[in-house]
Design a protein around this motif. Structure first.
Motif, PDB file in Angstrom:
ATOM      1  N   THR A  48      -8.450  12.763  22.742  1.00 55.71           N
ATOM      2  CA  THR A  48      -7.076  13.130  22.397  1.00 55.71           C
ATOM      3  C   THR A  48      -7.039  14.564  21.892  1.00 55.71           C
ATOM      4  N   THR A  49      -6.114  15.335  22.426  1.00 57.64           N
ATOM      5  CA  THR A  49      -5.927  16.696  21.943  1.00 57.64           C
ATOM      6  C   THR A  49      -5.235  16.650  20.583  1.00 57.64           C
ATOM      7  N   PRO A  50      -5.834  17.221  19.535  1.00 54.28           N
ATOM      8  CA  PRO A  50      -5.181  17.186  18.220  1.00 54.28           C
ATOM      9  C   PRO A  50      -3.929  18.068  18.219  1.00 54.28           C
ATOM     10  N   PRO A  51      -3.030  17.826  17.239  1.00 56.62           N
ATOM     11  CA  PRO A  51      -3.166  16.893  16.116  1.00 56.62           C
ATOM     12  C   PRO A  51      -2.725  15.477  16.499  1.00 56.62           C
ATOM     13  N   PHE A  52      -3.248  14.507  15.767  1.00 51.99           N
ATOM     14  CA  PHE A  52      -2.793  13.129  15.920  1.00 51.99           C
ATOM     15  C   PHE A  52      -3.062  12.391  14.617  1.00 51.99           C
TER      16      PHE A  52
END
Length: 286
Positions: A48-52
């Motif tokens: 997953t590409t941050p942010p999360f």
């Protein structure tokens, strides 16, 4: 946006711009230890590409890695339904307020295996959509699987009210909570793009008799592998169809079936065999 068949268009995007990526899990009891949650976070973080944000409703946060935002497990609100196959404890997810996340959240079962980018799960459809994995078990029924589904927090509150009015009756009628969601989600449901979600038993294990000579495979477009039914990742890694079946070499399993050392019919016994899947171990880690 969605097609006439209720399948999310891979090119569709949220009408109000990019969605904030929020993942949600739930853990109660002792069937799944904190290692399942920690591995799930690790897989999500790698893909997953941050942010999360990663949230979990749990009755025991001990042993959970600090990146996971643990919230108290809400009360079920009723006596748990008895003698039902569905995981009706997941009805806690339908509460109008979860005490943390708001807006769209992507729920993941603890025993899924993440194998590809998760970004797209927040880029399809509208933030108000309820999007599920399509169940391959009932191809003629518009049935979703809640092993991975996105919904706005609070939108499924009417389902909770219906369930609490007659918990045992609802469980007896629908059997699985995912069928209840599929039938009664306000505004209906849609499905993830074809190929994104693979059902391990249906899509990865070769059909009989090839299950004795070919290892389970990972379909090319798969981003998440779900494990409904008797299998979960440790079983897939070990090469057993369920945790109550001993691990045997192919010929031993076949011979055991003809000797009557089985819990089901001979054909089912022969079909319910799998070789180890090394790729599951490669992905299912912190």
């Amino acid at each position: 946006m969605t097609s006439r068949r209720g399948v999310v268009n891979p090119g569709g995007r949220a009408k109000s711009g990019a969605m904030h990526k929020q993942f949600l899990a739930i853990r109660w009891g002792r069937k799944y230890g904190p290692e399942y949650l920690n591995r799930l976070y690790g897989m999500v973080a790698r893909h997953t590409t941050p942010p999360f944000d990663f949230w979990c409703l749990t009755d025991d946060p001990v042993g959970t890695r600090p990146e996971v935002k643990c919230l108290p497990l809400p009360d079920l609100g009723c006596e748990p339904p008895k003698n039902t196959l569905g995981k009706w404890g997941k009805s806690r997810l339908w509460r109008p307020d979860l005490g943390g996340p708001t807006g769209p959240v992507l729920f993941l079962d603890l025993d899924v295996v993440v194998t590809g980018s998760m970004d797209g799960f927040f880029e399809v459809g509208s933030p108000d959509d309820v999007i599920l994995a399509r169940s391959p078990t009932n191809p003629f029924e518009k049935l979703g699987q809640t092993s991975i589904y996105r919904y706005p927090v609070g939108k499924l509150a009417p389902l909770r009210e219906m369930f609490l009015a007659d918990p045992q009756g609802i469980a007896d009628r629908y059997r699985f909570e995912q069928r209840f969601v599929s039938r009664h989600a306000p505004g209906g449901i849609s499905f993830w793009p074809k190929g994104w979600v693979a059902h391990y038993k249906r899509h990865c294990i070769p059909t009989f008799p090839m299950n004795y000579i070919r290892t389970p495979h990972l379909p090319k477009e798969t981003r998440v592998v779900i494990f409904p039914g008797p299998l979960n990742p440790p079983d897939a890694i070990a090469g057993r169809y369920r945790d109550t079946v001993p691990e045997r070499p192919p010929l031993d399993h076949i011979a055991a079936g003809f000797r009557g050392e089985r819990r089901e019919g001979l054909l089912s016994h022969l079909r319910h065999y799998t070789l180890p899947a090394p790729w599951v171990a490669e992905h299912w880690r912190e």
